[in-house]
Design a protein around this motif. Structure first.
Motif, short mmCIF file in Angstrom:
data_model
loop_
_atom_site.label_atom_id
_atom_site.label_comp_id
_atom_site.label_asym_id
_atom_site.label_seq_id
_atom_site.Cartn_x
_atom_site.Cartn_y
_atom_site.Cartn_z
N LEU A 1 8.60 -8.38 0.68
CA LEU A 1 9.04 -9.03 -0.56
C LEU A 1 9.43 -8.01 -1.61
N ILE A 2 8.60 -7.00 -1.78
CA ILE A 2 8.87 -5.97 -2.80
C ILE A 2 10.13 -5.19 -2.46
N ASP A 3 10.31 -4.87 -1.18
CA ASP A 3 11.52 -4.16 -0.75
C ASP A 3 12.78 -4.99 -1.04
N TYR B 1 8.28 -9.21 -11.04
CA TYR B 1 8.00 -9.92 -9.79
C TYR B 1 7.26 -9.04 -8.79
N CYS B 2 7.56 -7.75 -8.77
CA CYS B 2 6.82 -6.86 -7.87
C CYS B 2 5.34 -6.83 -8.23
N SER B 3 5.07 -6.79 -9.52
CA SER B 3 3.66 -6.76 -9.95
C SER B 3 2.97 -8.08 -9.61
N LEU B 4 3.69 -9.21 -9.70
CA LEU B 4 3.09 -10.50 -9.36
C LEU B 4 2.68 -10.55 -7.90
N ALA C 1 -1.02 -10.75 -6.20
CA ALA C 1 -1.36 -11.81 -5.24
C ALA C 1 -1.94 -11.20 -3.97
N CYS C 2 -1.39 -10.07 -3.53
CA CYS C 2 -1.90 -9.39 -2.35
C CYS C 2 -3.31 -8.87 -2.61
N ASN C 3 -3.53 -8.28 -3.78
CA ASN C 3 -4.86 -7.77 -4.12
C ASN C 3 -5.88 -8.90 -4.23
N ALA C 4 -5.44 -10.06 -4.74
CA ALA C 4 -6.34 -11.22 -4.83
C ALA C 4 -6.73 -11.68 -3.43
N PHE C 5 -5.77 -11.68 -2.51
CA PHE C 5 -6.10 -12.05 -1.13
C PHE C 5 -7.07 -11.04 -0.52
#
Length: 289
Positions: free
Chosen positions: A24-26, A41-44, A48-52
């Protein structure tokens, strides 16, 4: 003896949150020109990944491959459908029906009320991804129609989009696509129009004869669109294009009947003719925009 812990494998339809976040970031960095929007959006997705990550347990002595395997999201996880939505925006549209069928049939884990979750939750969440995924959106919508509306003879998946080489879509920012759906859905004449309504509110054109009927006067509808367009960054198409979109997709209340309006009249409404009175006008909240 071969050490199998050194190997990592997953089903091609399973979602590895770590890998998907990188994808997604790429894509955001490669396809979004606005630097501020890219960073936002990259930070969002990183958050979300860190929350998971904080929701799973990774043993301290896990090998790299064991650690990576922990990022395969289970279908029972509370945010599974969020990540499924993001995953679908990155997939080949031709494989999307296969992916959704695999999850519907619970081949990759239990999924409760899957078809409705895709229609009313996953499909909406796809709009949170900022790069273009219109082909993926259409593939998901067609799957929804087959899964949830197959018995309805009034609905044909091929009735939803014209050839985009003939009629170009208008550009509506993703966050305002959902806002428009929320504003106008109470005025739908028939709940059977919902799939068409959803697609139209993304800026697409329906095939003539498939217009969404709204129990609303055209000047009220156009007043809302005009106010949003005036903000400059929410709907970025010209008024002529917007009028084509309105006249192609919608029918309005007119002298006790529901009917289409002409494009020339629509342009006039978008330019301020027949502004609705305060009683009829729909208020728009731009405070968070």
């Amino acid at each position: 003896m071969e050490n199998r812990e050194e190997y990592y494998s997953q089903h091609m339809y399973q979602i590895n949150v770590l890998d998907l976040t990188k994808t997604l970031i790429d894509k955001i960095n490669g396809e979004i020109s606005d630097e501020g929007k890219r960073e936002h959006y990259c930070s969002l997705f990183e958050m979300a990944c860190n929350a998971f990550k904080s929701s799973i347990t990774i043993p301290e002595d896990a090998t790299p491959n064991q650690r990576k395997a922990k990022f395969i999201i289970e279908t029972s996880h509370v945010v599974f459908f969020n990540w499924l939505a993001y995953f679908l925006t990155t997939q080949n549209p031709k494989t999307i029906p296969l992916i959704l069928e695999a999850y519907k049939e619970q081949r990759l884990g239990p999924t409760k009320n899957f078809s409705n979750s895709v229609e009313f939750f996953v499909y909406e969440l796809m709009s949170h991804v900022p790069f273009d995924h219109s082909d993926q959106d259409l593939a998901v919508m067609k799957w929804i129609l087959g899964a949830n509306y197959a018995a309805n003879p009034l609905i044909d998946p091929d009735d939803f989009c014209q050839d985009e080489k003939k009629i170009s879509n208008i550009i509506i920012m993703a966050e305002w696509q959902n806002q428009l759906k929320t504003i106008f859905s109470p005025y739908m004449d028939s709940k059977e129009d919902h799939p068409k309504f959803v697609k139209a509110m993304e800026g697409r054109h329906l095939i003539p004869g498939n217009e969404v009927m709204l129990n609303l006067k055209a000047n009220v509808f156009c007043d809302v669109i005009s106010k949003i367009h005036a903000k400059g960054s929410l709907i970025t198409s010209r008024k002529k294009k917007i009028s084509e979109w309105i006249c192609t997709n919608f029918q309005f209340e007119k002298k006790g009947k529901i009917d289409k309006i002409k494009a020339t009249y629509c342009v006039q409404l978008l330019s301020g003719r027949e502004v609705p009175n305060d009683k009829d006008a729909i208020l728009i909240d731009f405070s968070d925009r």
